[in-house]
Design a protein around this motif. Sequence first.
Motif, PDB file in Angstrom:
ATOM      1  N   GLU A  40      24.863  79.571  62.827  1.00  0.00           N
ATOM      2  CA  GLU A  40      24.125  78.396  63.280  1.00  0.00           C
ATOM      3  C   GLU A  40      23.029  78.781  64.268  1.00  0.00           C
ATOM      4  O   GLU A  40      21.920  78.256  64.218  1.00  0.00           O
ATOM      5  CB  GLU A  40      25.087  77.405  63.928  1.00  0.00           C
ATOM      6  N   ALA A  41      23.332  79.732  65.142  1.00  0.00           N
ATOM      7  CA  ALA A  41      22.323  80.189  66.101  1.00  0.00           C
ATOM      8  C   ALA A  41      21.174  80.896  65.388  1.00  0.00           C
ATOM      9  O   ALA A  41      20.020  80.805  65.818  1.00  0.00           O
ATOM     10  CB  ALA A  41      22.959  81.115  67.126  1.00  0.00           C
ATOM     11  N   ALA A  42      21.470  81.574  64.298  1.00  0.00           N
ATOM     12  CA  ALA A  42      20.421  82.276  63.560  1.00  0.00           C
ATOM     13  C   ALA A  42      19.496  81.290  62.850  1.00  0.00           C
ATOM     14  O   ALA A  42      18.331  81.603  62.606  1.00  0.00           O
ATOM     15  CB  ALA A  42      21.042  83.225  62.542  1.00  0.00           C
ATOM     16  N   ARG A  43      20.001  80.104  62.540  1.00  0.00           N
ATOM     17  CA  ARG A  43      19.181  79.108  61.848  1.00  0.00           C
ATOM     18  C   ARG A  43      18.280  78.333  62.793  1.00  0.00           C
ATOM     19  O   ARG A  43      17.298  77.752  62.364  1.00  0.00           O
ATOM     20  CB  ARG A  43      20.077  78.122  61.109  1.00  0.00           C
ATOM     21  N   VAL A  44      18.605  78.296  64.086  1.00  0.00           N
ATOM     22  CA  VAL A  44      17.809  77.534  65.047  1.00  0.00           C
ATOM     23  C   VAL A  44      16.516  78.299  65.304  1.00  0.00           C
ATOM     24  O   VAL A  44      16.538  79.480  65.627  1.00  0.00           O
ATOM     25  CB  VAL A  44      18.590  77.352  66.370  1.00  0.00           C
ATOM     26  N   PRO A  45      15.365  77.632  65.155  1.00  0.00           N
ATOM     27  CA  PRO A  45      14.109  78.345  65.380  1.00  0.00           C
ATOM     28  C   PRO A  45      13.921  78.697  66.847  1.00  0.00           C
ATOM     29  O   PRO A  45      14.386  77.988  67.735  1.00  0.00           O
ATOM     30  CB  PRO A  45      13.045  77.346  64.914  1.00  0.00           C
ATOM     31  N   ASN A  46      13.250  79.790  67.063  1.00  0.00           N
ATOM     32  CA  ASN A  46      12.956  80.246  68.417  1.00  0.00           C
ATOM     33  C   ASN A  46      11.779  79.438  68.948  1.00  0.00           C
ATOM     34  O   ASN A  46      10.706  79.437  68.347  1.00  0.00           O
ATOM     35  CB  ASN A  46      12.623  81.743  68.379  1.00  0.00           C
TER      36      ASN A  46
END
Length: 66
Positions: A40-46
């Motif tokens: 889920e953290a990898a899917r959140v855009p920076n």
Amino acid sequence: MAVAAVTVLGLIAVQLSIARDARATSYREQATLVADAIAEAARVPNPKRRGDGPMESACRESVAEG
């Protein structure tokens, strides 16, 4: 007396097996939660990089297709 001792040892062995299985299940559940959080953290855009989220990628693909 010997039968009682063997029965008690058998009960202890079963209880240890159940405890090990419960611990292994708990570890699997924790690993699933950690993997889910990482995914889920990898899917959140920076927020420092614009246009690299999943929605932006979908928009670019739809624009490229015409």
